[in-house]
Design a protein around this motif. Structure first.
Motif, PDB file in Angstrom:
ATOM      1  N   ALA A  84       0.827  -1.211   0.000  1.00  0.00           N
ATOM      2  CA  ALA A  84       0.000   0.000   0.000  1.00  0.00           C
ATOM      3  C   ALA A  84       0.861   1.261   0.000  1.00  0.00           C
ATOM      4  CB  ALA A  84      -0.931  -0.006   1.208  1.00  0.00           C
ATOM      5  N   VAL A  85       1.999   1.217   0.674  1.00  0.00           N
ATOM      6  CA  VAL A  85       2.884   2.376   0.701  1.00  0.00           C
ATOM      7  C   VAL A  85       3.477   2.637  -0.678  1.00  0.00           C
ATOM      8  CG1 VAL A  85       5.072   3.234   1.646  1.00  0.00           C
ATOM      9  CG2 VAL A  85       3.388   2.177   3.150  1.00  0.00           C
ATOM     10  N   ASN A  86       3.835   1.581  -1.399  1.00  0.00           N
ATOM     11  CA  ASN A  86       4.462   1.707  -2.719  1.00  0.00           C
ATOM     12  C   ASN A  86       3.488   1.454  -3.858  1.00  0.00           C
ATOM     13  OD1 ASN A  86       7.010   2.251  -1.681  1.00  0.00           O
ATOM     14  ND2 ASN A  86       7.402   0.082  -1.377  1.00  0.00           N
ATOM     15  N   PHE A  87       2.219   1.635  -3.623  1.00  0.00           N
ATOM     16  CA  PHE A  87       1.199   1.297  -4.618  1.00  0.00           C
ATOM     17  C   PHE A  87       1.433   2.004  -5.950  1.00  0.00           C
ATOM     18  CE2 PHE A  87      -3.000   2.192  -6.498  1.00  0.00           C
ATOM     19  CZ  PHE A  87      -3.352   0.892  -6.818  1.00  0.00           C
ATOM     20  N   GLY A  91       2.795   0.233  -9.898  1.00  0.00           N
ATOM     21  CA  GLY A  91       2.001   0.262 -11.124  1.00  0.00           C
ATOM     22  C   GLY A  91       1.068  -0.926 -11.239  1.00  0.00           C
ATOM     23  N   TRP A  92       0.713  -1.227 -12.470  1.00  0.00           N
ATOM     24  CA  TRP A  92      -0.251  -2.299 -12.735  1.00  0.00           C
ATOM     25  C   TRP A  92       0.302  -3.672 -12.375  1.00  0.00           C
ATOM     26  CZ3 TRP A  92      -5.190  -1.822 -13.205  1.00  0.00           C
ATOM     27  CH2 TRP A  92      -5.725  -0.619 -13.628  1.00  0.00           C
ATOM     28  N   PHE A  93       1.594  -3.858 -12.552  1.00  0.00           N
ATOM     29  CA  PHE A  93       2.196  -5.145 -12.211  1.00  0.00           C
ATOM     30  C   PHE A  93       1.996  -5.451 -10.720  1.00  0.00           C
ATOM     31  CE2 PHE A  93       5.836  -7.612 -10.650  1.00  0.00           C
ATOM     32  CZ  PHE A  93       5.646  -8.763 -11.393  1.00  0.00           C
ATOM     33  N   GLY A  94       2.274  -4.473  -9.863  1.00  0.00           N
ATOM     34  CA  GLY A  94       2.087  -4.654  -8.426  1.00  0.00           C
ATOM     35  C   GLY A  94       0.635  -4.865  -8.059  1.00  0.00           C
ATOM     36  N   TYR A  95      -0.262  -4.183  -8.786  1.00  0.00           N
ATOM     37  CA  TYR A  95      -1.694  -4.343  -8.527  1.00  0.00           C
ATOM     38  C   TYR A  95      -2.152  -5.770  -8.844  1.00  0.00           C
ATOM     39  CZ  TYR A  95      -6.704  -3.443  -8.718  1.00  0.00           C
ATOM     40  OH  TYR A  95      -8.050  -3.483  -8.509  1.00  0.00           O
ATOM     41  N   VAL A  96      -1.733  -6.276  -9.988  1.00  0.00           N
ATOM     42  CA  VAL A  96      -2.119  -7.634 -10.397  1.00  0.00           C
ATOM     43  C   VAL A  96      -1.497  -8.670  -9.454  1.00  0.00           C
ATOM     44  CG1 VAL A  96      -1.889  -9.355 -12.231  1.00  0.00           C
ATOM     45  CG2 VAL A  96      -2.511  -7.002 -12.790  1.00  0.00           C
ATOM     46  N   GLU A  97      -0.257  -8.456  -9.071  1.00  0.00           N
ATOM     47  CA  GLU A  97       0.391  -9.392  -8.145  1.00  0.00           C
ATOM     48  C   GLU A  97      -0.341  -9.442  -6.805  1.00  0.00           C
ATOM     49  OE1 GLU A  97       2.974 -11.544  -8.439  1.00  0.00           O
ATOM     50  OE2 GLU A  97       2.884 -11.108 -10.567  1.00  0.00           O
ATOM     51  N   MET A  98      -0.787  -8.289  -6.312  1.00  0.00           N
ATOM     52  CA  MET A  98      -1.514  -8.278  -5.039  1.00  0.00           C
ATOM     53  C   MET A  98      -2.889  -8.913  -5.204  1.00  0.00           C
ATOM     54  SD  MET A  98      -1.458  -7.915  -1.899  1.00  0.00           S
ATOM     55  CE  MET A  98       0.118  -7.188  -1.659  1.00  0.00           C
TER      56      MET A  98
END
Length: 122
Positions: A84-87, A91-98
């Motif tokens: 959440a701190v580095n949201f 980018g989208w890659f982190g969103y999909v991974e989460m």
């Protein structure tokens, strides 16, 4: 002449003092503490009530299952905060991974729920 171990001398002194105190404090409290035993002081104490049953009784497996589930979802919270701190930086890659991570945990929770591990009455 300075030896390579010279910087560790303060650490050795602190460790030696800690070891001496660890041995001295119990000895001093035993020798200098009050010695007035009584029946009330010698009786077992458990949260203000008399103890009932043996101290080595078996626990139900459900206690351990709930503890393991708590650890799993606690780890989820540990991973959620830095995400959440580095949201924005992820980018989208982190969103999909989460999403994949959360979906895996939700599937696990549904599985545990269907198996009845969260039902205390059974």
């Amino acid at each position: 002449m300075i030896t390579p171990l010279a910087p560790y001398l303060p650490l050795a002194v602190v460790l030696l003092l800690a070891g001496l105190m660890a041995m001295a404090i119990p000895q001093l409290t035993t020798r200098l503490g009050p010695k007035r035993p009584s029946a009330i002081k010698s009786s077992p104490f458990e949260a203000g009530s008399e103890s009932s049953g043996p101290a080595r009784q078996r626990f139900a497996v459900k206690f351990y299952v709930v503890a393991l589930l708590f650890i799993v979802f606690d780890v989820e919270a540990v991973f959620l905060y830095p995400w959440a701190v580095n949201f924005q930086a992820l980018g989208w890659f982190g969103y999909v991974e989460m999403l994949v991570f959360a979906a895996t945990l939700i599937v696990g929770l549904i599985y545990v729920w269907k198996k009845g591990a969260l039902d205390w009455e059974s």
